[in-house]
Design a protein around this motif. Sequence first.
Motif: not given
Length: 606
Positions: A308-320
């Motif tokens: 994630a980034s404070p400059a972005a409007d989204c978060a990205l992850w891998l869920k196992v």
Amino acid sequence: MPTTGGSAGRPVAVHGLLTVGTAGYWWQDAESGARLLRGDATGVHAVDMPDQPDGLTPLTVHPAAEGPPVVLYGRPGGDYGYLSESGAPDTVLARRPSLVHLACVPSTTGGTEGPGFVYTGFAPGARLDDPPVDGIRVAVHRSGEPFANDRAVELGADPLALVTVEATGDPATVLVRSTAHGVTTQRLLRPDPVTGRLVVTPLPDARTPRTRLLLGARRWWHGEALGTPRAVLRAGPPGDGEDGRAVAFPEGTALAWAWGTRRSVLVRTVAGRGAEAAEALYRVDDDTLDARLVAGGRPGDSFPEVAASPAADCALWLKVSREPDGTTAGRMELLLDGEQRPRPLSSTGWPAPMPRTARYCTAGDGNRLPVQLSGTAGPVLLLEHSGLTALANAPLERALEELARAERLTLARVVTRSLVPAHRVPGGERGYNDLLHAARLLRGTVGPRRPLVVLGHSMGAVGAARAVLLEPALFDGWILRFPVTDLVDFPRLGIGRHWTGMLGDPSRTDQLKALTALSPLHLPLPAAPVPPVLIQTGTYDTRADARHGLRLADRLRERTSVTLSSYPVGHVERFCQAASRRAVAEVTAFILGCPAVARDLEGASQ
């Protein structure tokens, strides 16, 4: 949302996740080792990148809304890299690859203001073989200008280890973190848009382990002691009134780490233990400060990759996650600010964990140690399984699971107390002896004829080496990966001088005695035969200097068979590194090739 495009319909490998930025979410395709993919509202596409130097791979990427990205290339697994930019042929040697984009940087040549970036690196003229600690600096570079015009930021008179730069929610402000002697110093850096002078604003030091200061949801957030039972997340930086208001999480939930986006804070948590342990992701918005569950929370769920980034409007992850039929699935998910549920993007194969049987042994001081067994056949591998070991050996752990599933190996995991500073603990060596007690239990459990091998990584190598040198008859082989072996002279090896607050100070007579008694390099060699050993070091390992492994190998050569291997990797391996795969193959071949040594079970288990 589509999941193909430039990826030609192939499954997207997400173990090499790189960054999240304003131009979309980006990750590295592990199959090719250097393929960069970008996801946005139209799908996932391959990205054309500037020509990379031979033998280097992308380490850090700044996504550009238009045109090619700014890329920090480096040697696989190492902390060294070449910072390059389209249209600017100059290169600079970088250390601890950190890169933060700035929308506006004044020119040092009198030109107009333009975009640039802040990065960590060496002073001009540094060479690749220079010491990896001395000369570290933070520098500001204006896009399109020669790197010779970079402006260094004065952080102090002494060289510092572990310097990183992190983005904040302000596109003109960067957070600089530098760690030395157990204390993390935090500063805000902002180039003055008029004078070009670098303005540094000190923040309170971080004196608790795993402290996180981030800007998200239009305010500062302060995470203390993340990953420990004392973890807490507060709305507000340290020193702000009463250190801000604490965010409430469900009872029994431990906070592991946090990331900020433009309008929210994402927090990874852990609840439960053993087979019932579950990770989850919570989102905290600044209007209510309520922690809202957005992903996971079931037994077996984990999130090995989050960005994630404070400059972005989204978060990205891998869920196992563990499926009802016992299989395991890996899914890439995206959470946009303002949405309540994540969007699934892609899936990747993920082997199901082997069932585990827990046994318990009692250490000399009465501490009860759990030993978890996976598999029932083949050689037995005793692995010190702390959080760092699981992270650093992730590619190896998956290979070992596959061998256990194929009934070629029995994997034994034990959580020891070896990272407790020995000189601060009454009866200091007890934590480092936990592995020895686990080995005695295993020898009595599996019998005298099955090979027993012990593996230790980093500081875990101290416990593994001590166990073998104190009772070599228990073992048929031992493996030290990127080890620390010298607890007497470690301040003179690499970044060791920054560890005295954690391990002890050998310049003090009282602590020198304890460290000498713990150090594998200084333990007396046993009179009994010593089993064969495999020692692996990393050419670009800046945490455990390669000389730790080299010195122990030299000492052991007259007593046993020593295999010493060096790989172009750092201290923590990655799935997508060819060198890591070769190192893993060497480990598994060593384990499977260890013959059992005839022994008297009763005598070996005394």
